[in-house]
Design a protein around this motif. Sequence first.
Motif, PDB file in Angstrom:
ATOM      1  N   TYR A 140       0.831  -1.195   0.000  1.00  0.00           N
ATOM      2  CA  TYR A 140       0.000   0.000   0.000  1.00  0.00           C
ATOM      3  C   TYR A 140       0.873   1.256   0.000  1.00  0.00           C
ATOM      4  O   TYR A 140       1.922   1.295   0.651  1.00  0.00           O
ATOM      5  N   PRO A 141       0.449   2.300  -0.718  1.00  0.00           N
ATOM      6  CA  PRO A 141       1.235   3.541  -0.765  1.00  0.00           C
ATOM      7  C   PRO A 141       1.125   4.319   0.534  1.00  0.00           C
ATOM      8  O   PRO A 141       0.076   4.334   1.184  1.00  0.00           O
ATOM      9  N   LEU A 142       2.223   4.951   0.905  1.00  0.00           N
ATOM     10  CA  LEU A 142       2.227   5.833   2.071  1.00  0.00           C
ATOM     11  C   LEU A 142       1.874   7.240   1.627  1.00  0.00           C
ATOM     12  O   LEU A 142       2.334   7.714   0.598  1.00  0.00           O
ATOM     13  N   ARG A 143       1.041   7.894   2.406  1.00  0.00           N
ATOM     14  CA  ARG A 143       0.678   9.279   2.137  1.00  0.00           C
ATOM     15  C   ARG A 143       0.877  10.074   3.412  1.00  0.00           C
ATOM     16  O   ARG A 143       0.134   9.903   4.380  1.00  0.00           O
ATOM     17  N   GLY A 144       1.895  10.923   3.437  1.00  0.00           N
ATOM     18  CA  GLY A 144       2.163  11.686   4.641  1.00  0.00           C
ATOM     19  C   GLY A 144       2.528  10.765   5.796  1.00  0.00           C
ATOM     20  O   GLY A 144       3.201   9.757   5.623  1.00  0.00           O
ATOM     21  N   THR A 145       2.080  11.103   7.000  1.00  0.00           N
ATOM     22  CA  THR A 145       2.369  10.289   8.174  1.00  0.00           C
ATOM     23  C   THR A 145       1.421   9.094   8.221  1.00  0.00           C
ATOM     24  O   THR A 145       0.205   9.261   8.286  1.00  0.00           O
ATOM     25  N   THR A 146       1.975   7.885   8.173  1.00  0.00           N
ATOM     26  CA  THR A 146       1.188   6.653   8.233  1.00  0.00           C
ATOM     27  C   THR A 146       1.661   5.847   9.433  1.00  0.00           C
ATOM     28  O   THR A 146       2.849   5.552   9.568  1.00  0.00           O
ATOM     29  N   THR A 147       0.731   5.498  10.314  1.00  0.00           N
ATOM     30  CA  THR A 147       1.074   4.753  11.520  1.00  0.00           C
ATOM     31  C   THR A 147       0.767   3.275  11.345  1.00  0.00           C
ATOM     32  O   THR A 147       0.207   2.844  10.332  1.00  0.00           O
ATOM     33  N   LEU A 148       1.126   2.486  12.353  1.00  0.00           N
ATOM     34  CA  LEU A 148       0.855   1.054  12.322  1.00  0.00           C
ATOM     35  C   LEU A 148      -0.653   0.794  12.225  1.00  0.00           C
ATOM     36  O   LEU A 148      -1.091  -0.064  11.439  1.00  0.00           O
ATOM     37  N   LEU A 149      -1.451   1.522  12.987  1.00  0.00           N
ATOM     38  CA  LEU A 149      -2.904   1.362  12.900  1.00  0.00           C
ATOM     39  C   LEU A 149      -3.412   1.747  11.513  1.00  0.00           C
ATOM     40  O   LEU A 149      -4.332   1.115  10.982  1.00  0.00           O
ATOM     41  N   ASP A 150      -2.831   2.781  10.927  1.00  0.00           N
ATOM     42  CA  ASP A 150      -3.214   3.176   9.561  1.00  0.00           C
ATOM     43  C   ASP A 150      -2.949   2.039   8.578  1.00  0.00           C
ATOM     44  O   ASP A 150      -3.759   1.770   7.685  1.00  0.00           O
ATOM     45  N   ALA A 151      -1.795   1.379   8.734  1.00  0.00           N
ATOM     46  CA  ALA A 151      -1.432   0.294   7.820  1.00  0.00           C
ATOM     47  C   ALA A 151      -2.420  -0.863   7.922  1.00  0.00           C
ATOM     48  O   ALA A 151      -2.797  -1.455   6.899  1.00  0.00           O
ATOM     49  N   ILE A 152      -2.844  -1.189   9.133  1.00  0.00           N
ATOM     50  CA  ILE A 152      -3.833  -2.256   9.305  1.00  0.00           C
ATOM     51  C   ILE A 152      -5.145  -1.856   8.644  1.00  0.00           C
ATOM     52  O   ILE A 152      -5.816  -2.670   7.996  1.00  0.00           O
TER      53      ILE A 152
END
Length: 230
Positions: A140-152
């Motif tokens: 998945y692409p990262l956009r700005g600040t991405t956290t572990l919860l965001d990744a899930i």
Amino acid sequence: MKRPGAATIMCLLMATGCAPSLRGPNVLTGSDAYSLVPATDPQNAVATDYVIGAQDSINVEVLYEPDISRNDVAAGADGTVALPLIGQVRAAGLTAAQLSEVLRERYLRYYVDPRVMVSIAQSASHNVNVQGAVQKPGIYPLRGTTTLLDAIALASGEGYTASLSQVVVLRAIEGERHAALFDLNRIRRGEDPDPALQAGDVVVVGSSSIKELRRDILRATPMLNIFTLF
């Protein structure tokens, strides 16, 4: 040195059925885990503009000049893009706004006050790989600040067999892979901070089912080159 077999890797990463936990010399926990994958500070978090990388594709629009505007221009392995009139321009390491200004300066040789707008068409370099017991494993692409919860969340949430106390982030530092263990239950309750991910990180969500675990490890092993991680 003899490399660990698949059974050993499964015990190390998921710790279900073979060992009581993931804690060990090869997996960082607690404050050591956060030293490897620091948390975001919600009081000071600032969205970071996307930085163009090699193999990314961009759109370049020169206002009122469709003949030199281009879509899906791919940056090569050297991070440069080829554009009409001005030739090769280095894009890697710049944000879209910074590259727009660079291109504007180049096009001043040919146009009066050119207005250039750059946007990201496709990201090939700023990604996070989410594997294991999630609904939709993938990159998945990262956009700005991405956290572990965001990744899930990007992977549509955890699967029904997920062991949320056994979530590993793999991060490459100077060519070597390191592993940090996090407990998503504690993060969601606000007891632990939410670590911030960076491009190239791999997230592996553990499974409470040894059958599901074996399947996920066997699927992930070729892609993650997991036998060289530790």
